[in-house]
Motif scaffolding. Structure first.
Motif, PDB file in Angstrom:
ATOM      1  N   ALA A  51       0.820  -1.210   0.000  1.00  0.00           N
ATOM      2  CA  ALA A  51       0.000   0.000   0.000  1.00  0.00           C
ATOM      3  C   ALA A  51       0.848   1.252   0.000  1.00  0.00           C
ATOM      4  N   SER A  52       2.070   1.149   0.489  1.00  0.00           N
ATOM      5  CA  SER A  52       2.948   2.320   0.535  1.00  0.00           C
ATOM      6  C   SER A  52       3.602   2.598  -0.798  1.00  0.00           C
ATOM      7  N   THR A  53       3.515   1.657  -1.730  1.00  0.00           N
ATOM      8  CA  THR A  53       4.153   1.838  -3.055  1.00  0.00           C
ATOM      9  C   THR A  53       3.093   2.222  -4.058  1.00  0.00           C
ATOM     10  N   ASP A  54       2.408   3.331  -3.832  1.00  0.00           N
ATOM     11  CA  ASP A  54       1.363   3.779  -4.746  1.00  0.00           C
ATOM     12  C   ASP A  54       1.921   4.345  -6.034  1.00  0.00           C
ATOM     13  N   LEU A  55       3.191   4.737  -6.008  1.00  0.00           N
ATOM     14  CA  LEU A  55       3.771   5.353  -7.191  1.00  0.00           C
ATOM     15  C   LEU A  55       4.317   4.323  -8.169  1.00  0.00           C
ATOM     16  N   THR A  56       4.248   3.042  -7.848  1.00  0.00           N
ATOM     17  CA  THR A  56       4.732   2.008  -8.746  1.00  0.00           C
ATOM     18  C   THR A  56       3.773   1.863  -9.927  1.00  0.00           C
ATOM     19  N   PRO A  57       4.250   1.758 -11.188  1.00  0.00           N
ATOM     20  CA  PRO A  57       3.352   1.622 -12.330  1.00  0.00           C
ATOM     21  C   PRO A  57       2.462   0.403 -12.208  1.00  0.00           C
ATOM     22  N   VAL A  58       1.173   0.616 -12.408  1.00  0.00           N
ATOM     23  CA  VAL A  58       0.209  -0.468 -12.327  1.00  0.00           C
ATOM     24  C   VAL A  58       0.252  -1.322 -13.579  1.00  0.00           C
ATOM     25  N   SER A  59       0.435  -0.708 -14.738  1.00  0.00           N
ATOM     26  CA  SER A  59       0.434  -1.413 -16.013  1.00  0.00           C
ATOM     27  C   SER A  59       1.788  -1.264 -16.685  1.00  0.00           C
ATOM     28  N   LYS A  60       2.069  -2.211 -17.546  1.00  0.00           N
ATOM     29  CA  LYS A  60       3.325  -2.134 -18.289  1.00  0.00           C
ATOM     30  C   LYS A  60       3.340  -0.947 -19.237  1.00  0.00           C
ATOM     31  N   TYR A  61       2.141  -0.458 -19.632  1.00  0.00           N
ATOM     32  CA  TYR A  61       2.071   0.674 -20.545  1.00  0.00           C
ATOM     33  C   TYR A  61       2.339   1.999 -19.844  1.00  0.00           C
ATOM     34  N   ASP A  62       2.438   1.979 -18.506  1.00  0.00           N
ATOM     35  CA  ASP A  62       2.789   3.210 -17.804  1.00  0.00           C
ATOM     36  C   ASP A  62       4.249   3.583 -18.003  1.00  0.00           C
ATOM     37  N   ASN A  63       5.028   2.634 -18.466  1.00  0.00           N
ATOM     38  CA  ASN A  63       6.437   2.886 -18.746  1.00  0.00           C
ATOM     39  C   ASN A  63       6.563   3.452 -20.160  1.00  0.00           C
ATOM     40  N   ILE A  64       6.966   4.714 -20.259  1.00  0.00           N
ATOM     41  CA  ILE A  64       7.036   5.380 -21.566  1.00  0.00           C
ATOM     42  C   ILE A  64       8.069   4.723 -22.470  1.00  0.00           C
ATOM     43  N   SER A  65       9.206   4.355 -21.921  1.00  0.00           N
ATOM     44  CA  SER A  65      10.248   3.737 -22.747  1.00  0.00           C
ATOM     45  C   SER A  65       9.774   2.405 -23.314  1.00  0.00           C
TER      46      SER A  65
END
Length: 474
Positions: A51-65
């Motif tokens: 719960a403390s890692t809310d900033l972790t990308p939920v989807s693989k598409y959140d990674n722009i690269s």
């Protein structure tokens, strides 16, 4: 303790922002109990540490690269697929033309082994082409999912996409079937007879030539250039076949029109000759030269009437050729009008030179008016001159006056025509600047008047105080 548990529960299910709860993107979109969409369901064992890692990308598409690398891979794969599609389509068309030409020249019949082998090769290339079309659209759907960060392919496929894929598969599936399949043809004059269906299938197979446009679009610099794609995305402009065609028509209109006309002439001439030879054979329509002449006069909407199609298939091709001719002629007129139109700088130079010439003409006409008036005054003062001389000079005077008026009128017309959108825009900007300056001066004047009114109020209050003091003493 209960409060901590409630806060932990709220941290798992959402974030608090003031008095409003914002849902966490990790919350399942579909209930777990519905096992149909288990792809969206996450594990309920959500620990306090996660719960403390809310900033972790939920989807693989959140990674722009990752998205950029996937996009580059799909674009390259789609380009390769289009290249192979183009090769398979051209191979099938070439084999089809060879088969029809050998049959028309009586080299073999439709039942011969060579004809069947050629059609089998055409069928194999058609099956490969259909598979490549499916791969192309699958790659396009994956590319759309990557661009829009979609997890499920069903979100990227709509009714329009299904219709487009189905239509393309139907167009690419048309080809001559191995064997000798015939149908009954009823000509306008004569007895009905059995004719092969290969003519219609071969002509419809020419619809595969749309892959030539797709091949050119996929290898166009506007589609492969990253900067163009970025500019199109920022301005919400879709870089597709329509955009590339408009760009080519703007940059190379002559080349594009000539290529379109040549393609129409060759394809329709071959189709016309095939129709006439299969369904209504005669010596007049069996020549490719005569078929080309018929297509040309139909395309140009001339129609001399020396040669005309006899079969229903040939008449349909003539109708389509006439429609294409009208459309291409309209494009040609528009392109010529655009090319012959002067640029803004050319208009400025031309208008300036015209005004100079009209000024000279007006000055010469004014000098002629003065000379003729003086000459007529001298003749009248002397008296003894003939009426013929006076009439001649009077005619020259009137002609000079008319020339001066015409020069003045033409100059005013040129001045009015020289005003274009750029000049209007500049004039509007100048008026806007003047109004803005006037508004600023008016605001300054209002502030000064307000300060002056304040000072007057202060003087008035002081005068009232002085009056009150003087009144008490008296």
């Amino acid at each position: 303790m209960a409060e901590d548990n409630s806060q932990g529960s709220r941290a798992r299910n959402g974030k608090m922002s003031g008095n409003t709860m914002i849902e966490d993107p990790g919350i399942p979109l579909v209930d777990r109990r519905n096992g149909k969409y288990s792809k969206y369901v996450e594990d309920d064992t959500f620990s306090q540490s996660s719960a403390s890692t809310d900033l972790t990308p939920v989807s693989k598409y959140d990674n722009i690269s990752y998205r950029l690398s996937q996009r580059k891979k799909y674009l390259f794969r789609r380009r390769v697929i289009v290249d192979v599609e183009f090769a398979m389509a051209m191979l099938g068309i070439i084999l089809m033309i060879i088969d029809n030409e050998l049959f028309i020249r009586d080299v073999y019949t439709k039942d011969s082994v060579v004809s069947v082998l050629i059609k089998v090769c055409i069928s194999i290339s058609t099956v490969l082409l259909l598979g490549l079309v499916c791969m192309y659209h699958v790659c396009g759907i994956k590319l759309f999912m990557t661009d829009n960060a979609l997890e499920d392919w069903r979100l990227a496929v709509g009714p329009a996409t299904i219709v487009k894929i189905s239509l393309e598969l139907v167009v690419c599936a048309i080809h001559p079937i191995p064997g000798n399949f015939t149908t009954t043809y009823y000509p306008a004059s004569g007895e009905p007879r059995e004719v092969p269906i290969d003519a219609i299938l071969s002509i419809l197979m020419m619809l595969r030539l749309y892959l030539v446009g797709k091949f050119m679009v996929m290898h166009s610099r506007m589609l492969t250039d990253t900067s163009t794609q970025s500019l199109g995305a920022l301005n919400k402009v879709k870089i597709d076949a329509t955009f590339v065609f408009k760009a080519l028509m703007s940059t190379n209109p002559g080349t594009m029109l000539i290529a379109i006309m040549l393609l129409v002439f060759l394809v329709n001439s071959w189709a016309m000759r095939t129709c006439e030879v299969y369904y209504d054979p005669d010596q007049e329509h069996s020549s490719f030269r005569d078929a080309l002449w018929l297509i040309v006069i139909t395309f140009l909407t001339v129609g001399y009437g020396d040669i005309y199609p006899k079969s229903d298939c040939g008449r349909m091709i003539s109708f389509g050729t006439g429609i294409l001719g009208v459309g291409t002629t309209a494009l040609l007129v528009a392109v010529l009008g655009q090319k012959l139109e002067q640029t803004r700088l050319e208009k400025y130079v031309h208008n300036f030179a015209s005004r100079v010439q009209l000024d000279k003409q007006r000055k010469h006409a004014a000098s002629d008016v003065i000379k003729n008036v003086i000459y007529l005054w001298k003749l009248r003062r002397r008296g003894g001159s003939s009426n013929k001389t006076r009439v001649h000079r009077h005619g020259k005077l009137l002609q000079a006056i008319q020339t001066m008026r015409e020069a003045k009128s033409e100059k005013s017309i040129i001045n009015e025509s020289a005003i274009g959108p750029v000049e209007i825009h500049k004039a509007v900007n100048d008026v806007f600047d003047v109004v803005e300056d006037f508004s600023k001066e008016q605001n300054d004047l209002k502030e000064r008047v307000s300060s002056l009114e304040g000072k007057l109020d202060g003087v008035d209050s002081k005068l009232d105080a002085i009056y009150a003091v003087v009144s008490r003493r008296h």
